[in-house]
Design a protein around this motif. Structure first.
Motif, short mmCIF file in Angstrom:
data_model
loop_
_atom_site.label_atom_id
_atom_site.label_comp_id
_atom_site.label_asym_id
_atom_site.label_seq_id
_atom_site.Cartn_x
_atom_site.Cartn_y
_atom_site.Cartn_z
N GLN A 201 53.24 -13.17 98.74
CA GLN A 201 54.28 -13.26 97.76
C GLN A 201 54.86 -12.15 97.50
OE1 GLN A 201 52.37 -15.55 94.59
NE2 GLN A 201 52.61 -17.37 95.47
N ASP B 238 56.76 -10.91 100.55
CA ASP B 238 58.00 -11.73 100.50
C ASP B 238 59.26 -11.34 99.61
OD1 ASP B 238 57.29 -13.05 102.64
OD2 ASP B 238 56.61 -14.75 101.57
N SER C 29 62.51 -9.98 100.70
CA SER C 29 63.97 -10.55 100.18
C SER C 29 64.76 -9.64 99.39
CB SER C 29 63.61 -11.60 99.01
OG SER C 29 64.66 -12.17 98.60
#
Length: 170
Positions: free
Chosen positions: A56, A59, A63
């Motif tokens: 997470q 990511d 992003s």
């Protein structure tokens, strides 16, 4: 957990552990006890978050990087055309033609440069307009311009024009 740092110390990785923990303490997005080696995440067991939490976090960083890349690409797309038009002769007026698209442009500056032969490009002082009149100092030189654009978010991009010249000597 007590044996892992000792084993790492014998492998010379103890300093890595300290650096990553210090970096994480500064809020730089590093995972404590982890490092990226040749595209592979290597972590010290017992010192890191769970694999799902690590994914997470990574990511989120990916992003954010993709959003920044998208903003840069949009700025580049907004600079659809930037070129010099005119004749390479003394007294001629060279015009920088540019077409900006989008509304996120805050400032635009044009800087003019000249170069003798294969030398370095030298900034022409006191010229920051969309036109440039070729003068005696430009004899034997080529002329180009650099467009500097600052967007609303403070990002600065530079785009180089085509070169015109060399200007014939009279």
């Amino acid at each position: 957990m007590g044996s892992a740092p000792l084993r790492l110390a014998t492998l010379g990785v103890a300093s890595l552990l300290l650096v990553t923990q210090a970096s994480a303490g500064r809020g730089q997005g590093m995972l404590a006890g982890c490092r990226l080696v040749n595209g592979s995440l290597q972590c010290v067991p017992g010192l890191t978050t769970s694999p799902q939490q690590q994914i997470q976090i990574l990511d989120g960083e990916i992003s954010q990087d993709q959003q920044e890349e998208g903003a840069i690409e949009q700025t580049i797309q907004n600079l659809k055309r930037f070129e010099l038009v005119g004749e390479a002769r003394q007294g001629a007026l060279i015009r920088a033609e540019l077409m900006l698209q989008g509304d996120n442009v805050q400032e635009v500056h044009i800087h003019w440069y000249r170069r003798q032969g294969d030398g370095s490009w030298i900034l022409v002082d006191d010229i920051s307009e969309s036109t440039y009149r070729i003068g005696p100092d430009d004899a034997g030189a080529s002329v180009m311009a650099v467009l500097t654009v600052q967007t609303d978010d403070g990002t600065v991009r530079r785009l180089q024009s085509n070169a015109i010249g060399p200007v014939p000597t009279i």
